[in-house]
Design an enzyme around this catalytic site. Structure first.
Site, PDB file in Angstrom:
ATOM      1  N   LYS A  55       0.888  -1.208   0.185  1.00 38.82           N
ATOM      2  CA  LYS A  55       0.026  -0.064  -0.004  1.00 38.82           C
ATOM      3  C   LYS A  55       1.003   1.204  -0.124  1.00 38.82           C
ATOM      4  O   LYS A  55       1.746   1.461   0.772  1.00 38.82           O
ATOM      5  CB  LYS A  55      -0.879  -0.232   1.235  1.00 38.82           C
ATOM      6  CG  LYS A  55      -1.677   1.296   1.479  1.00 38.82           C
ATOM      7  CD  LYS A  55      -2.811   0.958   2.496  1.00 38.82           C
ATOM      8  CE  LYS A  55      -3.645   2.299   2.778  1.00 38.82           C
ATOM      9  NZ  LYS A  55      -4.528   2.180   3.813  1.00 38.82           N
ATOM     10  N   LYS A  92      -2.259  -1.482  -3.886  1.00 37.84           N
ATOM     11  CA  LYS A  92      -3.206  -0.303  -3.775  1.00 37.84           C
ATOM     12  C   LYS A  92      -2.269   0.961  -3.738  1.00 37.84           C
ATOM     13  O   LYS A  92      -1.253   1.098  -3.153  1.00 37.84           O
ATOM     14  CB  LYS A  92      -3.738  -0.218  -2.455  1.00 37.84           C
ATOM     15  CG  LYS A  92      -4.835   0.694  -2.103  1.00 37.84           C
ATOM     16  CD  LYS A  92      -5.348   0.718  -0.669  1.00 37.84           C
ATOM     17  CE  LYS A  92      -6.015   1.903  -0.316  1.00 37.84           C
ATOM     18  NZ  LYS A  92      -6.673   1.632   0.924  1.00 37.84           N
TER      19      LYS A  92
HETATM   20  C1  PBG Z   1      -7.590   3.087   5.689  1.00 35.48           C
HETATM   21  C2  PBG Z   1      -7.858   2.864   4.203  1.00 35.48           C
HETATM   22  C3  PBG Z   1      -7.779   3.907   3.310  1.00 35.48           C
HETATM   23  C4  PBG Z   1      -8.147   3.610   2.072  1.00 35.48           C
HETATM   24  C5  PBG Z   1      -8.476   2.265   2.450  1.00 35.48           C
HETATM   25  N1  PBG Z   1      -8.487   1.894   3.709  1.00 35.48           N
HETATM   26  C6  PBG Z   1      -7.300   5.311   3.534  1.00 35.48           C
HETATM   27  C7  PBG Z   1      -5.549   5.656   3.770  1.00 35.48           C
HETATM   28  O1  PBG Z   1      -5.018   4.819   3.755  1.00 35.48           O
HETATM   29  O2  PBG Z   1      -5.524   7.028   3.745  1.00 35.48           O
HETATM   30  C8  PBG Z   1      -8.276   4.256   0.822  1.00 35.48           C
HETATM   31  C9  PBG Z   1      -9.184   3.833  -0.055  1.00 35.48           C
HETATM   32  C10 PBG Z   1      -9.539   4.777  -1.060  1.00 35.48           C
HETATM   33  O3  PBG Z   1      -8.998   5.849  -1.575  1.00 35.48           O
HETATM   34  O4  PBG Z   1     -10.531   4.302  -1.960  1.00 35.48           O
HETATM   35  N2  PBG Z   1      -6.193   2.949   6.127  1.00 35.48           N
END
Ligand code: PBG
Length: 325
Positions: free
Chosen positions: A195, A248
């Site tokens: 991520k 992601k």
């Molecule tokens: C929580 C999380 C996030 C997203 C999914 N789980 C936000 C982040 O990490 O700031 C983002 C999902 C999206 O942008 O569609 N940690």
């Protein structure tokens, strides 16, 4: 064989021929639809930066689940908007927390729908970071204990899959151990293994009210400049017991999806995130692109890169398009 003996256009003459030789397809059963769950009753509150997506109260979940199942979408991932936040994110594992109630409602009203839960603290901490703080730093080892507690509370409510998205080190092993100790050895872990610290999460942070109140997430999420590190992160998560590997965001990281596909045999999940969705919607609203065609082409690109499963806010729209064909 060269031209004129070989003519690639032979296999493109009409739609039936093109469909016959299609290498990749989007299927509704491999799309996951994200749901934002909010307190209150009778709430379907549209999210301005994500046209077509709404925050739903728990009582709306039966209707939502029925709509999804009718479209052939069998999986959702849940995000909660609690009414109270605190420094330790204790709402994430509250017995009667927003997500705990949502899981129970969905498993009662639509037992066949796979309920995946996002396991993270950022929606539950008052400072908005994905873990608890010690001396204003996100503390890894204290956080993974709270995350494991959270994953366990989701499993106890009936969650089918838990998906840690916090990017703390060692959290997959900790969650696996706690689930197993409590007889949830059959609950899989879908790890947000890779991520990135991405600006594409902007609309989500509005939707889930979880932007960090100070600093950023760069001390735990990955640097977009790095790709070898993605393999290290994924290798660790596999060794800790992950059942799925997620990348992601998706479209800006197609190369990473391909790398993971080549290196690992676990199912690969791509999260087509909020900003990637919002950009297509905005250009469509301006009349600059054909939104539906760009959606289809984008999701195909994610499949072609090597993802088996796509989490996308387009799931319903895509499933409808597939049904009309
Ligand atoms: C929580 C999380 C996030 C997203 C999914 N789980 C936000 C982040 O990490 O700031 C983002 C999902 C999206 O942008 O569609 N940690």
């Amino acid at each position: 064989m060269d031209f004129p003996d070989y003519r690639p256009r032979r296999l493109r003459v009409n739609q039936a021929m093109r469909s016959l030789v299609q290498e990749h397809q989007i299927v509704a059963s491999q799309l996951i639809y994200p749901l934002f769950i909010t307190e209150g009753k009778n709430i379907r509150q549209p999210i301005p930066s994500m046209p077509g997506v709404s925050r739903l109260s728990v009582d709306q979940l039966k209707r939502e689940a029925e709509e999804l199942l009718a479209l052939g979408i069998n999986s959702v991932i849940l995000f909660g908007l609690p009414d109270k936040k605190d420094p330790m994110g204790s709402g994430a594992h509250a017995k009667n927390g927003i997500i705990q109630r949502a899981i129970r409602e969905l498993k009662k009203r639509a037992p066949s729908l796979l309920v995946i839960t996002d396991v993270c603290l950022c929606e539950y901490t008052d400072h908005g970071h994905c873990g608890c703080l010690i001396n204003n730093q996100v503390d890894n080892d204290a956080t993974i204990e709270i995350l494991a507690k959270t994953a366990l509370s989701h499993a106890q409510c009936g969650a089918d899959i838990v998906a840690p998205s916090d990017m703390m080190d060692g959290r997959v092993a900790e969650i696996r151990a706690v689930l197993d100790e409590n007889n949830f050895e059959m609950v899989p872990i879908m790890s947000y293994a890779v991520k990135y610290a991405s600006a594409f999460y902007g609309p989500f942070r509005d939707a889930a009210d979880c932007a960090p109140q100070f600093g950023d997430r760069k001390s735990y999420q990955m640097d977009p400049a790095n790709s070898r590190e993605a393999l290290r992160e994924a290798t660790l998560d596999v060794s800790e017991g992950a059942d799925f590997l997620m990348v992601k965001p998706a479209v800006a990281y197609l190369d990473i999806i391909t790398k993971l596909r080549e290196e690992f045999d676990l199912p690969i999940v791509a999260y087509h995130v909020s900003g990637e969705y919002a950009m297509i919607k905005a250009a469509e609203e301006k009349g600059w692109i054909d939104g539906s065609k760009v959606m289809h082409e984008t999701l195909l690109s994610i499949k072609r890169a090597g993802a088996d499963i796509i989490i996308t806010y387009f799931a319903k729209e895509m499933a409808k398009l597939l049904m009309n064909k």
